[in-house]
Write a protein that holds these residues in place. Structure first.
Motif, PDB file in Angstrom:
ATOM      1  N   PHE A  30      -0.165   1.415 -13.111  1.00 20.80           N
ATOM      2  CA  PHE A  30      -0.430   1.712 -11.698  1.00 20.80           C
ATOM      3  C   PHE A  30      -1.932   1.609 -11.461  1.00 20.80           C
ATOM      4  O   PHE A  30      -2.729   1.846 -12.360  1.00 20.80           O
ATOM      5  N   LEU A  31      -2.293   1.262 -10.224  1.00 21.25           N
ATOM      6  CA  LEU A  31      -3.700   1.058  -9.907  1.00 21.25           C
ATOM      7  C   LEU A  31      -4.217   2.215  -9.069  1.00 21.25           C
ATOM      8  O   LEU A  31      -3.527   2.698  -8.155  1.00 21.25           O
ATOM      9  N   SER A  32      -5.439   2.642  -9.381  1.00 18.12           N
ATOM     10  CA  SER A  32      -6.025   3.730  -8.599  1.00 18.12           C
ATOM     11  C   SER A  32      -6.515   3.185  -7.261  1.00 18.12           C
ATOM     12  O   SER A  32      -6.652   1.976  -7.071  1.00 18.12           O
ATOM     13  N   ASP A 425       1.591  -4.979  -8.637  1.00 17.67           N
ATOM     14  CA  ASP A 425       1.669  -6.151  -7.750  1.00 17.67           C
ATOM     15  C   ASP A 425       0.965  -5.869  -6.418  1.00 17.67           C
ATOM     16  O   ASP A 425       0.884  -6.747  -5.553  1.00 17.67           O
ATOM     17  N   ASN A 426       0.484  -4.639  -6.259  1.00 16.63           N
ATOM     18  CA  ASN A 426      -0.294  -4.257  -5.061  1.00 16.63           C
ATOM     19  C   ASN A 426       0.567  -4.324  -3.790  1.00 16.63           C
ATOM     20  O   ASN A 426       0.047  -4.479  -2.700  1.00 16.63           O
ATOM     21  N   LEU A 427       1.883  -4.199  -3.954  1.00 16.41           N
ATOM     22  CA  LEU A 427       2.749  -4.298  -2.775  1.00 16.41           C
ATOM     23  C   LEU A 427       3.342  -2.954  -2.363  1.00 16.41           C
ATOM     24  O   LEU A 427       3.909  -2.831  -1.279  1.00 16.41           O
ATOM     25  N   VAL A 441      -4.345   2.615   3.454  1.00 15.95           N
ATOM     26  CA  VAL A 441      -4.694   1.538   2.520  1.00 15.95           C
ATOM     27  C   VAL A 441      -4.231   0.193   3.066  1.00 15.95           C
ATOM     28  O   VAL A 441      -3.343   0.120   3.917  1.00 15.95           O
ATOM     29  N   THR A 442      -4.876  -0.864   2.548  1.00 15.52           N
ATOM     30  CA  THR A 442      -4.360  -2.211   2.779  1.00 15.52           C
ATOM     31  C   THR A 442      -3.764  -2.681   1.466  1.00 15.52           C
ATOM     32  O   THR A 442      -4.444  -2.705   0.444  1.00 15.52           O
ATOM     33  N   LEU A 443      -2.480  -3.006   1.487  1.00 17.45           N
ATOM     34  CA  LEU A 443      -1.816  -3.484   0.273  1.00 17.45           C
ATOM     35  C   LEU A 443      -1.993  -4.995   0.190  1.00 17.45           C
ATOM     36  O   LEU A 443      -2.568  -5.625   1.073  1.00 17.45           O
ATOM     37  N   GLY A 444      -1.479  -5.594  -0.904  1.00 17.03           N
ATOM     38  CA  GLY A 444      -1.523  -7.049  -1.033  1.00 17.03           C
ATOM     39  C   GLY A 444      -0.823  -7.676   0.166  1.00 17.03           C
ATOM     40  O   GLY A 444      -0.075  -7.001   0.883  1.00 17.03           O
ATOM     41  N   SER A 445      -1.042  -8.930   0.398  1.00 17.92           N
ATOM     42  CA  SER A 445      -0.525  -9.661   1.566  1.00 17.92           C
ATOM     43  C   SER A 445      -0.922  -8.985   2.875  1.00 17.92           C
ATOM     44  O   SER A 445      -0.268  -9.167   3.909  1.00 17.92           O
TER      45      SER A 445
HETATM   46  C1  LIG Z   1      -4.746  -4.950  -2.841  1.00 17.80           C
HETATM   47  O1  LIG Z   1      -4.777  -5.793  -1.729  1.00 17.80           O
HETATM   48  C2  LIG Z   1      -5.808  -5.511  -0.807  1.00 17.80           C
HETATM   49  C3  LIG Z   1      -5.611  -6.408   0.412  1.00 17.80           C
HETATM   50  O2  LIG Z   1      -5.560  -7.731   0.043  1.00 17.80           O
HETATM   51  C4  LIG Z   1      -7.148  -5.734  -1.463  1.00 17.80           C
HETATM   52  O3  LIG Z   1      -8.193  -5.396  -0.581  1.00 17.80           O
HETATM   53  C5  LIG Z   1      -7.236  -4.840  -2.687  1.00 17.80           C
HETATM   54  O4  LIG Z   1      -8.433  -5.088  -3.390  1.00 17.80           O
HETATM   55  C6  LIG Z   1      -6.053  -5.085  -3.609  1.00 17.80           C
HETATM   56  N1  LIG Z   1      -6.096  -4.109  -4.681  1.00 17.80           N
HETATM   57  C7  LIG Z   1      -6.056  -4.451  -5.942  1.00 17.80           C
HETATM   58  C8  LIG Z   1      -6.161  -3.348  -6.933  1.00 17.80           C
HETATM   59  O5  LIG Z   1      -5.910  -5.598  -6.306  1.00 17.80           O
END
Ligand SMILES: *[C@@H]1O[C@H](CO)[C@@H](O)[C@H](O)[C@H]1NC(C)=O
Ligand SMILES: *[C@@H]1O[C@H](CO)[C@@H](O)[C@H](O)[C@H]1NC(C)=O
Ligand SMILES: *[C@@H]1O[C@H](CO)[C@@H](O)[C@H](O)[C@H]1NC(C)=O
Ligand SMILES: *[C@@H]1O[C@H](CO)[C@@H](O)[C@H](O)[C@H]1NC(C)=O
Ligand SMILES: *[C@@H]1O[C@H](CO)[C@@H](O)[C@H](O)[C@H]1NC(C)=O
Ligand SMILES: *[C@@H]1O[C@H](CO)[C@@H](O)[C@H](O)[C@H]1NC(C)=O
Length: 664
Positions: A30-32, A425-427, A441-445
């Motif tokens: 998991f990512l902080s 996967d940052n989703l 937060v802003t997630l991936g995509s």
């Molecule tokens: C997750 O996605 C967001 C939006 O694209 C980005 O700003 C952020 O750095 C990403 N986080 C990680 C840990 O990759």
């Protein structure tokens, strides 16, 4: 005499160097989330304000170790990047930002600027600049954690901080390559992983090409080679199963069994795994966690070490620094390994052991807390093997040692910043600690998500979460292992039983607003303790008999009258045995929906457990501490009902009770 391990360690660079090095870091589970994206709300925001208005938020104004302005020099070597300033900075960066306190933020910014602008031409950071003092590496590590947090909050600092860190890494690598490993004294030898974690932050977030990545990994390996072999310390073969004062330490460095080193050292193997890719490092990390609590654990969630590991007796001590360090390490362990057992325990520590060792207003703190604590005072005779100093359990400014005065403020802020993570996967967004929070937060995509969690938890069982998201996604929330009969109701539909997988409940979220309500009830549970005694829990909270107390001011700081040393003495009987068959839980939520402030003091939480009890013969071992709970004692007085309250709100207490077996 050197231990076999250290002789072995001396050889390792040759073997490992020849075998070639790993070239990538293993991913975390998991990512902080950067500091500032998760905010406390409700009672938890209030708790952080209590801390900010207490010792933590004011010590930079009057406390000699952190109130000077010459940060890297100062009047005392101890004052700066050798320990005190570094710990303070690591804690007050997130504290200041989470409550948006401009005075604290200005102070931490000034600290950062001063340290960076005094980096010398070799790359060294710290007070030894321009002196002949030996340059020991460790004291800089908490500073680096503070600098990382500040940079994640304010990316405009990136260039300055990352450049300074890389310069320092180049120097440190050279020091570690020298044959007599300059810079590695005993504390650096035990706490090497905190630098490894900083190097991994650079590798993950600010890579600068293959050569620099190789240098980062080479430095990680050298730190491990020149340091304590934590895979041995946490192995079944060597882990001590009793208090260690009579056990010879096999590691040549007795500091491996030092409470705070162990608390910080819990991060060593998950950090190691990332560059060894060796599953054994994760298995040993997980097993070491279990061994620590099996043989030294406390019902308050933490373990005992009054300097060194202290076994299971209820009157042995737990140092405040190890409380906050174990919380931070547990968050890291979860992020690397993904086992929810780490989360359950960190939450117990945060809601029990941490508040139990500070006064309600957070102006006075202990050095050592006890599960059964019948007095907090000058202990002319004391039960602590290596902390004979009479003031160890007094609530004060700097009882026994000053370190926890500067280090304890990291506890709540880092608990908050680690209460949400994202999936690799940052989703998906995942709430891992339960309590009132708001997150954005802003997630991936590019999916923007806000989550607002309204709750009195752990002082209530209901959590109402409102999510607003740009696109559909899966949200996760932890369901603690102690929940029985938990339900979830999404968008007003009928409540359904929760069905967590690996501790996490998935919630399918459509674009727009989603609201769900969790009900997380828990039964009362009994924990067996030494001498046939028992401890009482319900859900995240541990319950204790709050011994009525008198208070005496032992000392008042000349520069800050709120900073007092307080003695507490019992003013009523505490020698109770209880009948576990009669435990009864009651919750009386406040009509206003708002808890008292502060919450962690006598009689304030809206929860209690009543139990049938009687007085028994239970001696004191000295005027200042109780003997072990008597096994199967007979009642010496008539039956009565006593009330147990959350441990964190008690300052004198009994929480390991004899069992009432022979009523009068
Ligand atoms: C997750 O996605 C967001 C939006 O694209 C980005 O700003 C952020 O750095 C990403 N986080 C990680 C840990 O990759
Ligand atoms: C933080 O406080 C400053 C003033 O000290 C104010 O300008 C700013 O808007 C505040 N930020 C937030 C997020 O409340
Ligand atoms: C370390 O010792 C070896 C062998 O004595 C020597 O060749 C080498 O130059 C030394 N390295 C350093 C950095 O002093
Ligand atoms: C993994 O770690 C264990 C324990 O430290 C060690 O015995 C083993 O050799 C390591 N495996 C590899 C492939 O390095
Ligand atoms: C603690 O108590 C002992 C014995 O009662 C006494 O000698 C000592 O001076 C006291 N220490 C402090 C710091 O008050
Ligand atoms: C006293 O408590 C015990 C244990 O809860 C119970 O068995 C007994 O009936 C009680 N006696 C009286 C007189 O209430």
């Amino acid at each position: 005499m050197k231990s076999p391990f250290f002789q072995l360690l001396a050889c390792l660079p040759f073997f490992w160097g020849a075998a070639g090095q790993a070239t990538t870091l293993a991913p975390k589970k998991f990512l902080s989330i950067p500091l500032g994206a998760i905010k406390p709300t409700g009672w938890l925001f209030d708790q952080l304000m209590v801390q900010t208005n207490g010792l933590a938020g004011h010590e930079h104004e009057f406390y000699n170790y952190v109130s000077q302005t010459d940060w890297t020099g100062g009047t005392s070597a101890y004052s700066s990047l050798e320990e005190a300033g570094s710990y303070w900075f690591n804690a007050m960066v997130p504290n200041g930002i989470l409550v948006n306190n401009s005075a604290i933020n200005a102070k931490t910014s000034a600290f950062l600027s001063y340290v960076l602008s005094h980096q010398d031409s070799t790359g060294w950071l710290g007070p030894e600049v321009g002196t002949t003092k030996p340059r020991y590496l460790w004291g800089r590590y908490p500073f680096m954690f503070g600098a990382i947090q500040m940079t994640e909050f304010d990316p405009s600092l990136t260039n300055e901080v990352v450049t300074a860190l890389y310069k320092f890494v180049n120097l440190a690598n050279t020091m570690l390559r020298s044959n007599n490993t300059v810079g590695v004294e005993d504390w650096t030898a035990t706490r090497w992983f905190d630098f490894v974690i900083t190097l991994q932050w650079l590798y993950d977030n600010h890579p600068q090409g293959t050569a620099s990545q190789a240098l980062l990994i080479d430095t990680m390996e050298r730190l491990k080679w020149t340091g304590v072999p934590w895979e041995k310390v946490f192995s079944k073969q060597f882990f001590p199963t009793t208090a260690v004062e009579h056990t010879p330490n096999p590691f040549n460095l007795p500091l491996t069994w030092h409470g705070v080193n162990l608390a910080e050292g819990l991060k060593a193997l998950p950090a190691t795994y990332r560059f060894t890719h060796n599953q054994s490092d994760l298995d040993t990390a997980s097993q070491g966690w279990d061994l620590l609590f099996q043989y030294h654990g406390r019902p308050s969630g933490i373990y005992a070490a009054d300097e060194y590991l202290a076994g299971l007796e209820a009157i042995r001590g737990t140092e405040l620094c190890l409380v906050v360090e174990t919380m931070f390490s547990g968050s890291f362990l979860y992020q690397v390994i993904g086992d929810p057992k780490f989360l359950d325990r960190v939450e117990r520590i945060a809601y029990n052991a941490l508040p139990g060792t500070l006064t309600g207003n957070m102006w006075s703190r202990q050095y050592l807390q006890q599960q059964n604590q019948i007095a907090a005072r000058n202990m002319s005779t004391n039960p602590f093997a290596n902390d004979g100093e009479p003031y160890s359990n007094v609530f004060g400014l700097e009882p026994n040692y000053p370190c926890c005065t500067v280090n304890h403020p990291q506890g709540w802020p880092k608990f908050i910043t680690n209460s949400f993570v994202t999936t690799p996967d940052n989703l998906s967004l995942v709430q891992v600690y339960l309590g009132p929070f708001s997150t954005s937060v802003t997630l991936g995509s590019g999916n923007t998500v806000t989550a607002n969690v309204a709750t009195l938890y752990p002082f209530g069982d209901t959590l109402t979460t409102t999510l607003v998201s740009k696109s559909a996604f899966t949200y996760y929330v932890r369901i603690p292992s102690w929940v029985v009969g938990g339900t979830i109701a999404v968008n007003g539909a009928a409540a359904k039983p929760v069905a967590p997988v690996n501790g996490l409940q998935a919630v399918s979220v459509a674009a727009g607003t989603t609201k769900f309500v969790l009900q997380l009830p828990a039964p009362i549970t009994i924990e067996s303790r030494p001498h046939g005694s028992i401890a009482v829990h319900r859900g995240p909270l541990h319950y204790a008999f709050d011994i009525p107390r008198s208070q005496k001011v032992l000392a008042t700081n000349a520069r800050q009258p709120m900073a007092q040393d307080l003695e507490f003495d019992a003013t009523a009987n505490w020698q109770y045995a209880i009948d576990p068959a009669t435990l009864k839980f009651t919750s009386s939520p406040p009509a206003s929906g708002i808890l008292p402030s502060p919450i962690f003091d006598s009689g304030l939480p809206p929860l209690k457990i009543t139990v049938n009890a009687c007085l028994v013969n239970w001696a004191v071992a000295a005027p200042t501490y109780a003997a072990s709970p008597p096994t199967n004692p007979a009642c010496t007085g008539v039956n009565t009902t006593i009330t147990l309250t959350p441990y964190g709100s008690t300052k004198l207490r009994i929480s390991e009770f004899p069992v009432l077996t022979k009523p009068l």
